[in-house]
Design an enzyme around this catalytic site. Structure first.
Site, PDB file in Angstrom:
ATOM      1  N   GLY A   1       0.695  -1.243  -0.177  1.00  0.00           N
ATOM      2  CA  GLY A   1       0.047  -0.010   0.060  1.00  0.00           C
ATOM      3  C   GLY A   1       0.833   1.247  -0.058  1.00  0.00           C
ATOM      4  O   GLY A   1       0.191   2.412   0.186  1.00  0.00           O
TER       5      GLY A   1
ATOM      6  N   GLU B   1       4.231  -6.425   1.103  1.00  0.00           N
ATOM      7  CA  GLU B   1       3.801  -6.734  -0.195  1.00  0.00           C
ATOM      8  C   GLU B   1       3.585  -5.630  -0.926  1.00  0.00           C
ATOM      9  O   GLU B   1       2.455  -5.223  -1.337  1.00  0.00           O
ATOM     10  CB  GLU B   1       2.590  -7.565   0.317  1.00  0.00           C
TER      11      GLU B   1
ATOM     12  N   GLY C   1       3.194  -3.558  -4.221  1.00  0.00           N
ATOM     13  CA  GLY C   1       2.687  -3.647  -5.662  1.00  0.00           C
ATOM     14  C   GLY C   1       3.005  -2.411  -6.337  1.00  0.00           C
ATOM     15  O   GLY C   1       4.070  -2.347  -6.939  1.00  0.00           O
ATOM     16  N   ARG C   2       2.017  -1.585  -6.355  1.00  0.00           N
ATOM     17  CA  ARG C   2       2.363  -0.150  -7.026  1.00  0.00           C
ATOM     18  C   ARG C   2       3.760   0.440  -6.864  1.00  0.00           C
ATOM     19  O   ARG C   2       4.065   0.985  -7.862  1.00  0.00           O
ATOM     20  CB  ARG C   2       1.239   0.867  -6.305  1.00  0.00           C
TER      21      ARG C   2
ATOM     22  N   ARG D   1      -8.181   3.084 -14.639  1.00  0.00           N
ATOM     23  CA  ARG D   1      -7.986   3.539 -13.355  1.00  0.00           C
ATOM     24  C   ARG D   1      -8.831   5.106 -13.300  1.00  0.00           C
ATOM     25  O   ARG D   1      -9.662   5.392 -12.368  1.00  0.00           O
ATOM     26  CB  ARG D   1      -6.610   3.906 -12.838  1.00  0.00           C
TER      27      ARG D   1
ATOM     28  N   CYS E   1     -16.313   4.468 -26.383  1.00  0.00           N
ATOM     29  CA  CYS E   1     -17.513   4.766 -26.577  1.00  0.00           C
ATOM     30  C   CYS E   1     -18.128   4.925 -25.181  1.00  0.00           C
ATOM     31  O   CYS E   1     -19.179   4.166 -24.791  1.00  0.00           O
ATOM     32  CB  CYS E   1     -18.352   4.001 -27.423  1.00  0.00           C
ATOM     33  N   GLU E   2     -17.524   5.879 -24.210  1.00  0.00           N
ATOM     34  CA  GLU E   2     -17.966   6.126 -22.975  1.00  0.00           C
ATOM     35  C   GLU E   2     -17.601   7.605 -22.553  1.00  0.00           C
ATOM     36  O   GLU E   2     -16.277   8.042 -22.829  1.00  0.00           O
ATOM     37  CB  GLU E   2     -17.140   5.222 -22.006  1.00  0.00           C
TER      38      GLU E   2
ATOM     39  N   TYR F   1      -1.312  -1.545 -12.005  1.00  0.00           N
ATOM     40  CA  TYR F   1      -2.985  -1.575 -12.140  1.00  0.00           C
ATOM     41  C   TYR F   1      -3.271  -1.190 -13.547  1.00  0.00           C
ATOM     42  O   TYR F   1      -4.593  -0.411 -13.709  1.00  0.00           O
ATOM     43  CB  TYR F   1      -3.687  -1.002 -10.956  1.00  0.00           C
TER      44      TYR F   1
END
Ligand SMILES: *Cc1c(COP(=O)(O)O)cnc(C)c1O
Length: 427
Positions: free
Chosen positions: A246, A284, A286-287, A324, A355-356, A384
């Site tokens: 985190g 742990e 990640g990011r 994200r 198309c959003e 991510y």
């Protein structure tokens, strides 16, 4: 990544000693590019922080942040552990030659098949999350006449919201055994009574993109209190305390990440207050390992100027390769990779091609003057991003290139239209 820290040559953004504009030409866009020396250097910072503080430790890369064979091979080279959260991640890691004994298997609803796979492949540690899983695993171990190491995932009542922390009683998280209400005690008893499970330690993960050291120090303190409680109740002292991941990174100038030295130093001070043996500390990340090392290159296409209102600059990717911003308003910054020597002259919305209406990659970005064909480099997209990529609008997922020491290497091919229909059957 701070824009001012980017390297450029002849007006071109350089990544790991390679000209990003040349990469876009060679491999096409959208393209994920990872500066692998940055990945290695972040891992080494974590390691040296632990070593400075004389803690026994393990770094386990939370691979859901970016899970392809080549990154597992980098982790193997760096001699760290990894976390996986599914049979698919486990399969990918094993097929990359990653040693199974250095894998921790996480998840709040591992299936029978996934647990069986983990047991058969002799995964290092299975992180137990709930009672259903304890029962399933117990049954599998009996039937396979196997044993395994396990850790208990706890919800210790500390929640870190990106900028503040609170210590609550019970938590409403979907993950882990609640300590306050006694679930954790029940789980301890089940696991300690199971002769096929060896309890390595206890785990907690308080959130993601966390700034400041306070939340982690609170967590370390709380985990030591829980360990003391378990010692009194079960005569059990953990070999490992796993503090999860985190650690925040800087997506823009408002973000002020903590250094590995800062938070590990403070955690060490907290842990060393104990009279007991200081357990091995696992983290742990990640990011923080892959995020800042990743860049996404896009080609600029159409543009819409609404007079006296705003401008949209569209690129050839979007929410399919990086969901994200659309999913949780994540903020990024970008530069024009072929105009690094030109001053900013406009502020635009960077729009994706999906198309959003919500497919906006960056809400407000200052850029030099642009024209179709320019290469836009979005920064800090390593975590991510590719791992959440999808095929909405039947757009193929991008290719991924690793760069290091001035060399580039394709590590994930661009999806083709044939790939897109490869699972479809006629009717
Ligand atoms: C996602 C996750 C991590 C990694 O979080 P980052 O914010 O990427 O560092 C670590 N541990 C667990 C259990 C996770 O679910």
């Amino acid at each position: 990544m701070i824009i001012d820290d980017l390297k450029s040559e002849n007006g071109h953004l350089m990544i790991g000693g390679v000209d990003s504009v040349e990469l876009a030409k060679k491999y096409g866009t959208p393209l994920y590019v990872f500066d692998i020396s940055q990945v290695r250097s972040q891992i080494r910072k974590f390691k040296s922080a632990f070593e400075k503080n004389n803690l026994k430790y393990q770094i386990s890369y939370a691979s859901k942040a970016f899970a392809v064979k080549a990154i597992y091979q980098v982790m193997k080279q760096e001699d760290v552990h990894i976390d996986v959260v599914s049979g698919g991640e486990l399969y990918t890691a094993l097929s990359a030659g990653f040693p199974s004994e250095k894998i921790s298997f996480h998840g709040n609803n591992k299936s029978y098949d996934e647990l069986l796979m983990a047991v058969k492949e002799h995964v290092g540690v299975i992180m137990l999350d709930n009672f259903h899983e304890i029962d399933l695993l117990s049954q599998i171990l009996k039937q396979e006449k196997a044993t395994t190491k396990v850790m208990l995932r706890l919800t210790p009542g500390i929640s870190a919201h990106t900028h503040k922390y609170d210590q609550t009683g019970q938590t409403d998280s979907k993950f882990g055994f609640d300590v306050e209400s006694g679930q954790a005690d029940k789980a301890m008893k089940s696991v300690l009574d199971d002769e096929n499970m060896e309890l390595t330690g206890i785990h907690a993960h308080i959130g993601s993109q966390i700034f400041g050291t306070q939340g982690f120090v609170m967590l370390a303190k709380k985990m030591m209190e829980i360990a003391k409680k378990f010692q009194a109740e079960f005569n059990y002292w953990p070999k490992v305390i796993n503090l999860g991941g985190g650690f925040g990174i800087s997506y823009n100038e408002d973000d002020d990440p903590i250094t590995a030295d800062e938070f590990i130093g403070q955690i060490a001070d907290e842990l060393k207050k104990t009279n007991n043996e200081v357990p091995e500390i696992w983290i742990e990340p990640g990011r923080s390992i892959v995020g800042p090392a990743g860049y996404t290159l896009y080609t600029v296409g159409s543009r819409k100027d609404i007079p006296n209102l705003t401008s949209y600059l569209s690129v050839d990717g979007g929410m399919g390769d990086n969901i994200r911003p659309a999913l949780y308003q994540a903020k990024y910054e970008a530069v024009i990779a072929n105009k690094m020597d030109q001053p900013n002259e406009q502020t635009v919305h960077i729009a994706g091609k999906y198309c959003e209406s919500g497919d906006i990659l960056i809400d407000q970005q200052q850029l030099p003057k642009t024209k179709p064909g320019d290469i836009l480099a979005m920064l800090d997209t390593g975590a991510y991003g590719y791992s959440m990529a999808m095929n909405y609008n039947r757009n193929p997922r991008p290719a991924v290139v690793f760069v290091e020491d001035g060399q580039d290497k394709l590590v994930v091919k661009r999806e083709t239209y044939q790939d897109l229909t490869s699972l479809d059957l006629d009717y």
